[in-house]
Design an enzyme around this catalytic site. Structure first.
Site, mmCIF file in Angstrom:
data_model
loop_
_atom_site.group_PDB
_atom_site.id
_atom_site.type_symbol
_atom_site.label_atom_id
_atom_site.label_comp_id
_atom_site.label_asym_id
_atom_site.label_seq_id
_atom_site.Cartn_x
_atom_site.Cartn_y
_atom_site.Cartn_z
ATOM 1 N N LYS A 32 17.803 -16.559 -37.476
ATOM 2 C CA LYS A 32 18.611 -15.721 -37.241
ATOM 3 C C LYS A 32 17.181 -14.337 -36.552
ATOM 4 O O LYS A 32 16.118 -14.972 -36.315
ATOM 5 C CB LYS A 32 17.517 -14.899 -39.127
ATOM 6 C CG LYS A 32 17.320 -13.385 -39.583
ATOM 7 C CD LYS A 32 17.244 -13.312 -40.852
ATOM 8 C CE LYS A 32 17.599 -12.552 -41.456
ATOM 9 N NZ LYS A 32 16.854 -12.091 -43.262
ATOM 10 N N SER A 109 20.121 -9.897 -45.851
ATOM 11 C CA SER A 109 20.122 -9.460 -44.209
ATOM 12 C C SER A 109 20.272 -10.295 -43.491
ATOM 13 O O SER A 109 20.768 -10.635 -42.102
ATOM 14 C CB SER A 109 18.652 -8.854 -43.934
ATOM 15 O OG SER A 109 17.735 -10.178 -44.163
ATOM 16 N N SER A 133 17.561 -11.737 -49.705
ATOM 17 C CA SER A 133 18.715 -12.170 -48.371
ATOM 18 C C SER A 133 18.542 -14.097 -47.873
ATOM 19 O O SER A 133 19.775 -13.834 -46.941
ATOM 20 C CB SER A 133 17.731 -11.568 -47.228
ATOM 21 O OG SER A 133 17.789 -9.714 -47.150
#
Length: 391
Positions: A32, A109, A133
């Protein structure tokens, strides 16, 4: 080089980064874009962050551990702006494709992490989980995903959102790959202890649609065959809207503590939803925080008395499948509050939560969550491994 067919990557490395040999030889992964890599500017999901920060001076220990174990880092993947969302739609960079349900969002996310794994572009991916997330994208994309016990894995080198809740986590589509990554990170399924009690609280199961309960019933039955009949004792303080409100306030204060100075000095522009939450975070009062922390302390005491060693709480990861990509901002806001009434259970308590592929509802995945006491991460992996052998 990877051909990104699902708009998951923010940066694909010209040559995958590889620094060691070990148990993860031959596996590729993505990280990420809030993980730091020495010499690289982390994007954090918004161009305003990248233009206002310089290259990182360190590599996140979790990333380095995986590299040292033989995995190859293929690149970095998209995320929601500053990680402050659970939907997976980024105002600047778009919405990665959910290969398991292309008409639906991938969840966030850690949107690009789940998207890349679901599309088979990498073997596994790193995400982060503050309010859900990792768990939400895993549920929406039909993947395994772990939110570890808070503090179990180092969060150093991860751009902070709310440090009292932030944890690194990972995704995989294949159980054996997921377990290998866990072992490399020191969470070994082989060292897990079999649970002696299943807890399927009516508080959660009765709140979801009958179609969700019916779809997940076979998975629950398989777990009961392994452990024994689940008890349905309600959660203590069963008003989950109140749990979420406490989480929301504490998280918002921590977000402002982590990012407020940057927001005030750079005046970044945020997309719908994220900007609103930043303004809410700015306005949170000390009294609100004190009241929310008192609620959290009471919840933790009650939950610790019920979720002791040997007990695994099992529940739907989300109240239903992912929202449609075409959903309105109003509908997305309603769904966000609903799913976070699920995810705040582990978040408020610092518990590990493992999402496993559960079923399909309306043609899209819905995950099943296993929640253990703090430090019982390997026990959850052991149970999920045994469950995978029954499928």
């Amino acid at each position: 080089m990877i051909a990104d067919t699902v708009a998951a990557f923010s940066e694909i490395l010209d040559t995958p980064l590889h620094s060691g040999a070990g148990a993860l030889d031959g596996l590729t992964f993505a990280a990420k874009d809030n993980y730091e890599l020495a010499g690289r500017v982390a994007g954090n999901g918004t161009p305003d962050w990248k233009t206002s920060h310089g290259p990182s001076t360190l590599t996140a220990p979790v990333v380095q551990t995986l590299l040292d174990a033989g995995a190859s880092l293929a690149g970095f993947v998209h995320m929601d702006e500053i990680a402050y969302s659970i939907i997976g739609a980024n105002h600047y960079y778009g919405t990665p494709v959910n290969s398991a349900a292309p008409d639906r969002v991938p969840g966030g996310s850690s949107s690009g992490s789940a998207s890349a794994v679901a599309a088979g572009l990498v073997d596994f991916a790193l995400g982060t989980d503050t309010g859900g997330s990792v768990r939400a994208p895993a549920s929406f994309c039909g993947l395994y995903g772990l939110r570890p016990t808070h503090g179990r894995l180092s969060a150093q080198g991860i751009l902070p959102l709310a440090i009292g809740f932030d944890v690194p986590g990972w995704f995989a589509a294949d159980w054996s790959v997921f377990a290998r990554v866990g072992a490399a990170l020191g969470i070994e399924a082989g060292k897990g202890v079999a649970p002696t009690r299943l807890w399927a609280p009516a508080t959660v199961w009765d709140s979801v649609a009958p179609s969700v309960r019916e779809a997940l019933a076979p998975m629950l039955s398989r777990l009961e065959a392994l452990v024994g009949p689940a008890v349905t004792t309600p959660l203590p303080q069963p008003d989950l809207a109140g749990w979420y409100e406490a989480f929301r306030i504490i998280q918002a204060r921590e977000v402002w503590e982590a990012l407020g100075a940057w927001v005030e000095s750079t005046s970044p522009t945020f997309g719908p939803g994220v900007g609103d939450r930043i303004e809410i975070a700015r306005a949170i009062t000390d009294l609100q925080v004190a009241q929310a922390k008192a609620v959290q302390a009471s919840i933790r005491a009650d939950m610790d008395a019920l979720l002791g060693a040997g007990t695994v709480l099992v529940m739907p990861t989300s109240p239903g499948p992912a929202p449609l990509r075409a959903a309105s901002q109003e509908d997305l806001g309603v769904f966000r509050a609903a799913i976070m009434q699920h995810t705040c259970i582990a978040g408020l308590n610092g518990y590990p939560e493992l999402t496993v592929p559960g079923a399909r509802v309306d043609g899209a995945p819905v995950g099943l969550s296993l929640i253990g006491s703090r430090g019982a991460d390997q026990d959850l992996l052991a149970l999920a491994g045994a469950l995978s052998e029954t499928l």
